[in-house]
Scaffold this motif. Sequence first.
Motif, mmCIF file in Angstrom:
data_model
loop_
_atom_site.group_PDB
_atom_site.id
_atom_site.type_symbol
_atom_site.label_atom_id
_atom_site.label_comp_id
_atom_site.label_asym_id
_atom_site.label_seq_id
_atom_site.Cartn_x
_atom_site.Cartn_y
_atom_site.Cartn_z
ATOM 1 N N VAL A 91 8.187 -2.477 -1.634
ATOM 2 C CA VAL A 91 7.993 -1.150 -1.032
ATOM 3 C C VAL A 91 8.829 -0.102 -1.750
ATOM 4 N N TRP A 92 9.763 -0.538 -2.589
ATOM 5 C CA TRP A 92 10.599 0.392 -3.378
ATOM 6 C C TRP A 92 10.964 -0.284 -4.685
ATOM 7 N N ILE A 140 4.242 7.710 -5.197
ATOM 8 C CA ILE A 140 4.043 7.228 -3.827
ATOM 9 C C ILE A 140 2.690 6.549 -3.665
ATOM 10 N N GLY A 141 2.721 5.323 -3.121
ATOM 11 C CA GLY A 141 1.513 4.576 -2.775
ATOM 12 C C GLY A 141 0.907 3.836 -3.957
ATOM 13 N N ARG A 142 0.109 2.803 -3.631
ATOM 14 C CA ARG A 142 -0.547 2.022 -4.692
ATOM 15 C C ARG A 142 -1.446 2.900 -5.554
ATOM 16 N N VAL A 193 6.771 2.778 -3.156
ATOM 17 C CA VAL A 193 7.281 3.966 -3.837
ATOM 18 C C VAL A 193 8.047 3.523 -5.083
ATOM 19 N N GLU A 208 0.823 -1.217 0.000
ATOM 20 C CA GLU A 208 0.000 0.000 0.000
ATOM 21 C C GLU A 208 0.855 1.264 0.000
ATOM 22 N N ASP A 209 2.011 1.216 0.678
ATOM 23 C CA ASP A 209 2.872 2.392 0.794
ATOM 24 C C ASP A 209 4.093 2.318 -0.127
#
Length: 145
Positions: free
Chosen positions: A143-144, A68-70, A59, A56-57
């Motif tokens: 997440v990245w 940033i974010g889904r 990047v 969800e978060d």
Amino acid sequence: MRNAYLFFIIVIFLSCASESDHRETWLQEIRDTEMAFAQLSQEEGIRAAFLAYAAEDAVLLRGEKLVIGRDGIDQYLGEGPRDTTVSLTWTPDFVDVSSSGDLGYTYGKYVYAYVDSLGDPAESMGYFHTVWKRMENGEWKFVWD
């Protein structure tokens, strides 16, 4: 007292062995997840794959821009029908995982294939780096990227 000392040594030995076993399992999980991510990109398209594997978060770094974010990733990749004139393929060359098994990363080469403005096939090649996080349900999500 001697038995207690021996018991303590055995417990430490077993915990070290199991940490190593877990590490190999976690490395394979991350590699398998990365490969499934790449496969989904080929089968369903780039947008579907990124949305399926993004936390969800998450990047994305694209050029000089952070996405940033889904929801941001969804907007950045655009809605609408799948663009069959583009494809993104990649394979991890390296995988590592934290000793706690909650974070890992991969890197390797990618190829972005597309049709240029003249209608000719073109390619852009480079390197990717993805950071993976184990979710509460045990799945790995990036997440990245």
